[in-house]
Each structure stands twice: as structure tokens, then as C-alpha cells.
Design an enzyme around this catalytic site. Structure first.
Site, PDB file in Angstrom:
ATOM      1  N   GLY A 140       0.766  -1.248   0.000  1.00 49.20           N
ATOM      2  CA  GLY A 140       0.000   0.000   0.000  1.00 49.20           C
ATOM      3  C   GLY A 140       0.795   1.294   0.000  1.00 49.20           C
ATOM      4  N   ARG A 167      -6.219  -8.440  -8.672  1.00 48.00           N
ATOM      5  CA  ARG A 167      -7.332  -9.222  -9.230  1.00 48.00           C
ATOM      6  C   ARG A 167      -7.851  -8.506 -10.468  1.00 48.00           C
ATOM      7  NH1 ARG A 167      -8.603 -14.102  -6.168  1.00 48.00           N
ATOM      8  NH2 ARG A 167      -7.498 -13.737  -4.237  1.00 48.00           N
ATOM      9  N   ASN A 174      -6.196   2.609 -12.701  1.00 49.11           N
ATOM     10  CA  ASN A 174      -5.191   1.642 -12.239  1.00 49.11           C
ATOM     11  C   ASN A 174      -3.808   2.241 -12.449  1.00 49.11           C
ATOM     12  OD1 ASN A 174      -4.087  -0.879 -11.375  1.00 49.11           O
ATOM     13  ND2 ASN A 174      -3.723  -1.428 -13.519  1.00 49.11           N
ATOM     14  N   HIS A 202       0.118   1.041 -13.104  1.00 50.52           N
ATOM     15  CA  HIS A 202       0.854  -0.158 -13.535  1.00 50.52           C
ATOM     16  C   HIS A 202       2.334   0.199 -13.699  1.00 50.52           C
ATOM     17  CE1 HIS A 202       1.380  -4.103 -15.275  1.00 50.52           C
ATOM     18  NE2 HIS A 202       2.151  -3.545 -16.186  1.00 50.52           N
ATOM     19  N   ASP A 262     -10.563  -0.783 -18.401  1.00 49.88           N
ATOM     20  CA  ASP A 262     -11.615  -1.289 -19.285  1.00 49.88           C
ATOM     21  C   ASP A 262     -11.732  -2.791 -19.063  1.00 49.88           C
ATOM     22  OD1 ASP A 262      -9.530  -2.461 -20.604  1.00 49.88           O
ATOM     23  OD2 ASP A 262      -9.756  -1.332 -22.472  1.00 49.88           O
ATOM     24  N   GLY A 316     -10.332  -5.277 -20.473  1.00 47.51           N
ATOM     25  CA  GLY A 316      -9.121  -6.084 -20.667  1.00 47.51           C
ATOM     26  C   GLY A 316      -8.192  -5.969 -19.461  1.00 47.51           C
TER      27      GLY A 316
HETATM   28  C1  GAR Z   1       2.937  -1.055  -7.621  1.00 47.94           C
HETATM   29  O1  GAR Z   1       4.197  -1.087  -8.216  1.00 47.94           O
HETATM   30  C2  GAR Z   1       1.844  -1.106  -8.675  1.00 47.94           C
HETATM   31  O2  GAR Z   1       2.168  -0.378  -9.820  1.00 47.94           O
HETATM   32  C3  GAR Z   1       1.782  -2.581  -8.942  1.00 47.94           C
HETATM   33  O3  GAR Z   1       1.873  -3.176  -7.683  1.00 47.94           O
HETATM   34  C4  GAR Z   1       2.663  -2.348  -6.847  1.00 47.94           C
HETATM   35  C5  GAR Z   1       1.903  -2.076  -5.574  1.00 47.94           C
HETATM   36  O4  GAR Z   1       2.699  -1.402  -4.658  1.00 47.94           O
HETATM   37  N1  GAR Z   1       0.585  -2.930  -9.611  1.00 47.94           N
HETATM   38  C6  GAR Z   1       0.522  -3.863 -10.551  1.00 47.94           C
HETATM   39  O5  GAR Z   1       1.478  -4.510 -10.909  1.00 47.94           O
HETATM   40  C7  GAR Z   1      -0.846  -4.059 -11.149  1.00 47.94           C
HETATM   41  N2  GAR Z   1      -0.772  -4.833 -12.336  1.00 47.94           N
HETATM   42  P1  GAR Z   1       2.064  -0.713  -3.395  1.00 47.94           P
HETATM   43  O6  GAR Z   1       1.197  -1.791  -2.714  1.00 47.94           O
HETATM   44  O7  GAR Z   1       3.242  -0.375  -2.538  1.00 47.94           O
HETATM   45  O8  GAR Z   1       1.271   0.460  -3.836  1.00 47.94           O
END
Ligand code: GAR
Length: 219
Positions: free
Chosen positions: A14, A95, A111, A113, A145, A147
Site C-alpha cells: 500500500g 485481481r 489503475n 501499472h 476497461d 481487458g
Molecule cells: C505497484 O508497483 C503497482 O504499480 C503494482 O503493484 C505495486 C503495488 O505497490 N501494480 C501492478 O502490478 C498491477 N498490475 P504498493 O502496494 O506499494 O502500492
């Protein structure tokens, strides 16, 4: 303009959630996190929310794998609706949401990424980037979206891949940019400056800000 009500979904430590909480407290975010939901009971994100006095709930995913069980997803929607969220922000939520969920909050789910999409969607994007040998990676905030990591792109930030980088060192450098651009993207949304045409997200200048999403408008 009233402050945006944000619901965050997170599965892990988080830090992106924390960056939003901090930005909100410091007046750098035009909104507030009003609820945090997780599919992982022990997620540090829930701890961070509770510490900040934000409603935090574990909602069991109902099944293993990439998707939530449909009863479980219905519960997520119910709780987010009860909290009257304007925006759902996925922050390390591992998820995939169903088309029903996505339609329910159409163009109101973002989101973050850790790659320059459309390169390296899915899991461990930083590892994928290192193994591919790209010299520049980064992060992307996009609308969700139906996907996986395919929705219209709002903001990206580039991060160089350095000689000797490991998954951990690259991830850490990208994370700093994630924290910065997530706040920025949410602020553009709050200011109603995002207009989506197909795949393209137009960022309107401040003076045209009535053309985007308006949280006070009832449909
Ligand atoms: C972050 O790097 C985020 O971009 C990635 O998970 C990490 C969460 O870190 N998300 C994905 O890979 C989604 N496909 P956090 O819990 O410290 O925010």
C-alpha cells in the site's frame, strides 16, 4: 467543487495508497480516500488505512486465481456504493475485475501499472522489462476497461533502466514516479479535465474543465 470521494482497492503493502493519503492530508490531492478494500486480510494497505482513520475492509475474494467470485465482487460494489465513491483507484490490487464491475463504474476506475503500457502488462512488469532488455521503462495510470492493463492511458512517466539494475532497484525507482503521477491523474479527474474518445484521453486545459466527469452531476 466538492472533494472527490475515492475508494482504493489494494492487495499488498500500500505505498501508493499511502502516497494518496499523504497528498490528501497535505492538500495536494483534490479528493480524499474514504474507504480501502482488500482481498488479502493481512494486507499492509488495510493497516495504513486504519492508522489514517479511514474505513478499511477485507472482503474475501471467494476463490483463488485472477478473478473475484461473483458474490464477492457484488459485495465490493455494494460497499463502494454505500461509501458513495466517485472514483475507484486500484493501487496494487492483484485481481482482474469483471466486465460488470467495469461497466458499473464506467470510466471511474483507474489503475497504476509499473511499466510503460502497452509494454509489459500483467504480473512483475519490472522483471519483464529487465528481461526484455529495454533501456527505458516507467509507469502508467490508465482507466480500467474490460481487458487486462489495456484501458485508455491518462499519464505515463519514463524511468531509465540502469546498468546493474535488479528487479528491486528498478521497482523502487519506478515507485517514486508512481506516487507522483497517481496524484496528478486523480487531480485531473477531479478537475473534470479528462475527456475520453475511444482509446484517447484528452487532457483539457483548466478553463474547459466542465466537459469531463462531474461528481455533482446525477445521471
Ligand atoms: C505497484 O508497483 C503497482 O504499480 C503494482 O503493484 C505495486 C503495488 O505497490 N501494480 C501492478 O502490478 C498491477 N498490475 P504498493 O502496494 O506499494 O502500492
Amino acid at each position: 467543487m466538492r472533494r472527490l470521494r475515492i475508494g482504493v482497492l489494494a492487495s499488498g503493502r500500500g505505498t501508493n495508497l499511502q502516497a494518496l493519503i499523504d497528498a490528501s492530508r497535505e492538500g495536494r490531492l483534490l479528493g480524499e480516500v474514504v474507504i480501502v478494500l482488500s482481498d488479502v486480510a493481512s494486507a499492509m494497505a488495510l493497516e495504513r488505512a486504519r492508522k489514517a482513520g479511514i474505513q478499511a475492509c477485507y472482503i474475501e475474494p471467494g476463490r483463488k486465481g485472477a478473478r473475484l467470485a461473483s458474490e464477492s465482487e457484488a459485495r465490493y460494489i455494494e460497499v463502494l456504493d454505500e461509501a458513495r465513491v466517485d472514483l475507484v483507484a486500484l493501487a496494487g490490487f492483484m485481481r482482474i475485475l469483471s466486465p460488470d464491475f467495469v461497466r458499473h463504474y464506467k470510466l471511474r476506475i483507474m489503475n497504476i501499472h509499473p511499466s510503460l503500457l502497452p509494454s509489459f502488462p500483467g504480473l512483475r512488469a519490472q522483471k519483464q522489462a529487465l528481461e526484455y532488455g529495454v533501456k527505458i521503462s516507467g509507469c502508467t495510470v490508465h482507466f480500467v476497461d474490460e481487458g487486462v492493463d489495456t484501458g485508455p492511458i491518462i499519464i505515463q512517466a519514463a524511468v531509465p533502466v540502469l546498468e546493474g539494475d535488479t528487479e528491486a532497484s528498478l521497482s523502487e525507482r519506478i515507485l517514486k514516479e508512481e506516487h507522483r503521477i497517481y496524484t496528478e491523474a486523480i487531480n485531473l479527474f477531479a478537475q473534470q479535465r479528462l475527456r475520453v474518445e475511444g482509446r484517447i484521453v484528452h487532457v483539457l486545459p483548466l478553463r474547459c474543465m466542465n466537459a469531463g466527469y462531474n461528481p455533482d452531476q446525477t445521471e
